[in-house]
Design a protein around this motif. Structure first.
Motif, mmCIF file in Angstrom:
data_model
loop_
_atom_site.group_PDB
_atom_site.id
_atom_site.type_symbol
_atom_site.label_atom_id
_atom_site.label_comp_id
_atom_site.label_asym_id
_atom_site.label_seq_id
_atom_site.Cartn_x
_atom_site.Cartn_y
_atom_site.Cartn_z
ATOM 1 N N GLY A 1 7.953 15.916 -9.503
ATOM 2 C CA GLY A 1 8.976 15.967 -10.474
ATOM 3 C C GLY A 1 9.800 14.732 -10.429
ATOM 4 O O GLY A 1 10.983 14.766 -11.022
ATOM 5 N N GLU A 2 9.866 13.780 -9.815
ATOM 6 C CA GLU A 2 10.828 12.960 -9.492
ATOM 7 C C GLU A 2 10.597 11.679 -10.423
ATOM 8 O O GLU A 2 9.388 11.586 -10.962
ATOM 9 C CB GLU A 2 10.732 12.253 -8.042
ATOM 10 C CG GLU A 2 10.982 13.472 -6.858
ATOM 11 C CD GLU A 2 10.571 12.803 -5.511
ATOM 12 O OE1 GLU A 2 10.342 11.873 -5.428
ATOM 13 O OE2 GLU A 2 10.418 13.566 -4.560
ATOM 14 N N ASP A 3 11.650 10.949 -10.794
ATOM 15 C CA ASP A 3 11.662 9.502 -11.627
ATOM 16 C C ASP A 3 11.269 8.697 -10.608
ATOM 17 O O ASP A 3 11.693 8.102 -9.883
ATOM 18 C CB ASP A 3 13.056 9.429 -12.319
ATOM 19 C CG ASP A 3 13.191 8.098 -12.986
ATOM 20 O OD1 ASP A 3 12.032 7.530 -13.191
ATOM 21 O OD2 ASP A 3 14.192 7.741 -13.500
ATOM 22 N N VAL A 4 9.988 8.040 -10.862
ATOM 23 C CA VAL A 4 9.405 7.124 -10.241
ATOM 24 C C VAL A 4 9.308 5.924 -10.899
ATOM 25 O O VAL A 4 8.740 4.894 -10.389
ATOM 26 C CB VAL A 4 7.756 7.539 -9.800
ATOM 27 C CG1 VAL A 4 7.604 8.801 -8.939
ATOM 28 C CG2 VAL A 4 6.920 7.498 -11.139
ATOM 29 N N SER A 5 10.209 5.801 -11.825
ATOM 30 C CA SER A 5 10.252 4.158 -12.691
ATOM 31 C C SER A 5 10.488 3.143 -11.833
ATOM 32 O O SER A 5 10.315 2.077 -11.896
ATOM 33 C CB SER A 5 10.834 4.415 -13.938
ATOM 34 O OG SER A 5 12.106 4.932 -13.443
ATOM 35 N N ALA A 6 11.561 3.454 -10.888
ATOM 36 C CA ALA A 6 12.230 2.482 -10.102
ATOM 37 C C ALA A 6 11.064 1.913 -8.936
ATOM 38 O O ALA A 6 10.586 0.476 -8.979
ATOM 39 C CB ALA A 6 13.491 2.745 -9.275
ATOM 40 N N THR B 1 0.705 -1.207 -0.029
ATOM 41 C CA THR B 1 0.037 0.043 -0.027
ATOM 42 C C THR B 1 0.824 1.311 -0.034
ATOM 43 O O THR B 1 0.400 2.267 -0.813
ATOM 44 C CB THR B 1 -0.926 0.036 1.245
ATOM 45 O OG1 THR B 1 -0.304 -0.120 2.431
ATOM 46 C CG2 THR B 1 -2.071 -1.016 0.905
ATOM 47 N N PRO B 2 2.249 1.274 0.690
ATOM 48 C CA PRO B 2 2.712 2.744 0.585
ATOM 49 C C PRO B 2 3.071 2.872 -0.848
ATOM 50 O O PRO B 2 3.263 4.394 -1.020
ATOM 51 C CB PRO B 2 4.196 2.389 1.515
ATOM 52 C CG PRO B 2 3.697 1.254 2.313
ATOM 53 C CD PRO B 2 2.660 0.451 1.413
ATOM 54 N N TYR B 3 3.312 2.032 -1.704
ATOM 55 C CA TYR B 3 3.584 2.561 -3.015
ATOM 56 C C TYR B 3 2.581 3.453 -4.073
ATOM 57 O O TYR B 3 2.650 4.142 -4.712
ATOM 58 C CB TYR B 3 3.766 1.326 -4.054
ATOM 59 C CG TYR B 3 5.161 0.674 -3.493
ATOM 60 C CD1 TYR B 3 6.264 1.311 -4.340
ATOM 61 C CD2 TYR B 3 5.302 -0.427 -2.666
ATOM 62 C CE1 TYR B 3 7.663 0.497 -3.852
ATOM 63 C CE2 TYR B 3 6.468 -0.924 -2.495
ATOM 64 C CZ TYR B 3 7.560 -0.509 -2.897
ATOM 65 O OH TYR B 3 8.918 -1.136 -2.648
ATOM 66 N N PHE B 4 1.261 3.129 -3.238
ATOM 67 C CA PHE B 4 -0.034 3.829 -3.773
ATOM 68 C C PHE B 4 0.160 5.348 -3.573
ATOM 69 O O PHE B 4 -0.653 6.241 -4.143
ATOM 70 C CB PHE B 4 -1.088 3.181 -3.484
ATOM 71 C CG PHE B 4 -1.379 1.771 -3.980
ATOM 72 C CD1 PHE B 4 -1.467 1.406 -5.285
ATOM 73 C CD2 PHE B 4 -1.592 0.722 -3.193
ATOM 74 C CE1 PHE B 4 -1.433 0.139 -5.751
ATOM 75 C CE2 PHE B 4 -1.689 -0.672 -3.539
ATOM 76 C CZ PHE B 4 -1.771 -0.952 -5.059
ATOM 77 N N TYR B 5 0.916 5.618 -2.649
ATOM 78 C CA TYR B 5 1.082 6.870 -1.807
ATOM 79 C C TYR B 5 2.564 7.576 -2.638
ATOM 80 O O TYR B 5 2.427 8.808 -3.028
ATOM 81 C CB TYR B 5 0.841 7.057 -0.666
ATOM 82 C CG TYR B 5 -0.339 6.671 -0.138
ATOM 83 C CD1 TYR B 5 -1.616 7.465 -0.243
ATOM 84 C CD2 TYR B 5 -0.424 5.288 0.609
ATOM 85 C CE1 TYR B 5 -2.835 6.863 0.386
ATOM 86 C CE2 TYR B 5 -1.691 4.703 0.734
ATOM 87 C CZ TYR B 5 -2.811 5.608 0.883
ATOM 88 O OH TYR B 5 -3.976 5.070 1.210
ATOM 89 N N LYS B 6 3.476 6.895 -2.268
ATOM 90 C CA LYS B 6 4.989 7.102 -2.889
ATOM 91 C C LYS B 6 4.966 7.581 -4.300
ATOM 92 O O LYS B 6 5.712 8.635 -4.724
ATOM 93 C CB LYS B 6 5.979 6.110 -2.558
ATOM 94 C CG LYS B 6 6.158 5.781 -1.309
ATOM 95 C CD LYS B 6 7.423 4.933 -1.171
ATOM 96 C CE LYS B 6 7.558 4.292 0.269
ATOM 97 N NZ LYS B 6 8.352 3.114 0.205
ATOM 98 N N ILE B 7 4.396 6.869 -4.899
ATOM 99 C CA ILE B 7 4.416 6.929 -6.682
ATOM 100 C C ILE B 7 3.760 8.291 -6.988
ATOM 101 O O ILE B 7 4.268 8.937 -7.702
ATOM 102 C CB ILE B 7 4.033 5.892 -7.218
ATOM 103 C CG1 ILE B 7 4.884 4.536 -7.059
ATOM 104 C CG2 ILE B 7 4.046 6.095 -8.764
ATOM 105 C CD1 ILE B 7 4.570 3.082 -7.638
#
Length: 239
Positions: free
Chosen positions: A135-140, A122-128
């Motif tokens: 403006g960050e690269d969120v591809s990783a 679930t944290p990824y649903f907020y971090k990304i």
């Protein structure tokens, strides 16, 4: 009783909980509170909802739940229970019709282990989305989320089940669902590419009566999300 408009600081506390019902303190767009609403609907529990303004919480609510979080349940005798997994398990134990958790201790433990695994997702649903806004690269991060979703897909593939604990919906499905409902809003729907079993699961979940009763349309989710990102969440959006 459904109290749709949210109670904010300075509001008068609602009266006692009606006998024969249970009260849920909620917020209409909160995925954690939606877990409890799903269980209430799925089990057919008579309940009333009081929505809380989470930016300007009423003092009377903080007296009931010092953490100030939703969901929280209140019984007619004044008992208060909070934290979404705890409220859902409580409801399943107290209201014994339409059981959502298995009675077998090992099977119940398996659901709780799945929940532990999902809590790392679930944290990824907020971090990304946050990273994207900054403006960050969120591809990783997206790659990591896809890996975790692939593991969920593998579970469904291995068990050949329609749902996460068999061929009928159980507690674990409802615990996971709210974030999948919001994938489109968070612009993460493409993360389901390559997970066909998980995609089918989401399609089945959308057909569930409890899901239909508790969900918002993507447009409504987006409109609320925009107010949230702007720092002025409109908890009463659409009312």
């Amino acid at each position: 009783m459904y109290t749709q408009k949210s109670f904010a600081k300075g509001s008068t506390a609602p009266g006692p909980v009606t006998q024969g019902t249970i009260r849920l303190y909620s917020m209409r767009f909160c995925p954690f509170a939606q877990r409890t609403r799903l269980v209430l609907q799925a089990k057919g529990i008579k309940h009333e909802i009081v929505n809380i303004n989470l930016k300007e919480k009423p003092d009377w609510f903080l007296e009931k739940n010092p953490l100030g979080l939703v969901p929280a349940l209140e019984t007619p005798s004044g008992q208060v229970i909070y934290e979404s997994p705890i409220t859902c398990e409580y409801l399943d134990e107290v209201y014994t019709d339409n059981k959502l958790l298995p009675s077998d201790p090992f099977e119940k433990a398996q659901q709780k282990m799945m929940m532990e695994h999902y809590s790392k997702v679930t944290p990824y649903f907020y971090k990304i989305p946050m990273g994207r806004r900054n403006g960050e690269d969120v591809s990783a991060l997206e790659g990591e989320l896809k890996e975790k979703l692939a593991k969920l897909n593998e579970h469904l593939k291995k068990t050949k089940s329609n749902y996460f604990a068999g061929n009928s919906i159980t507690m674990i499905d409802y615990m996971m669902w709210p974030w999948f409902e919001r994938l489109e809003v968070m612009e993460l729907k493409h993360c389901l590419d390559g997970t066909p079993e998980l995609k089918k699961w989401t399609e089945r979940m959308f057909e569930d009566p409890a899901v239909k009763d508790t969900m918002h349309s993507p447009d409504t989710h987006k409109a609320f999300y925009q107010t949230y990102v702007a720092g002025k969440p409109d908890y009463d959006y659409g009312l």
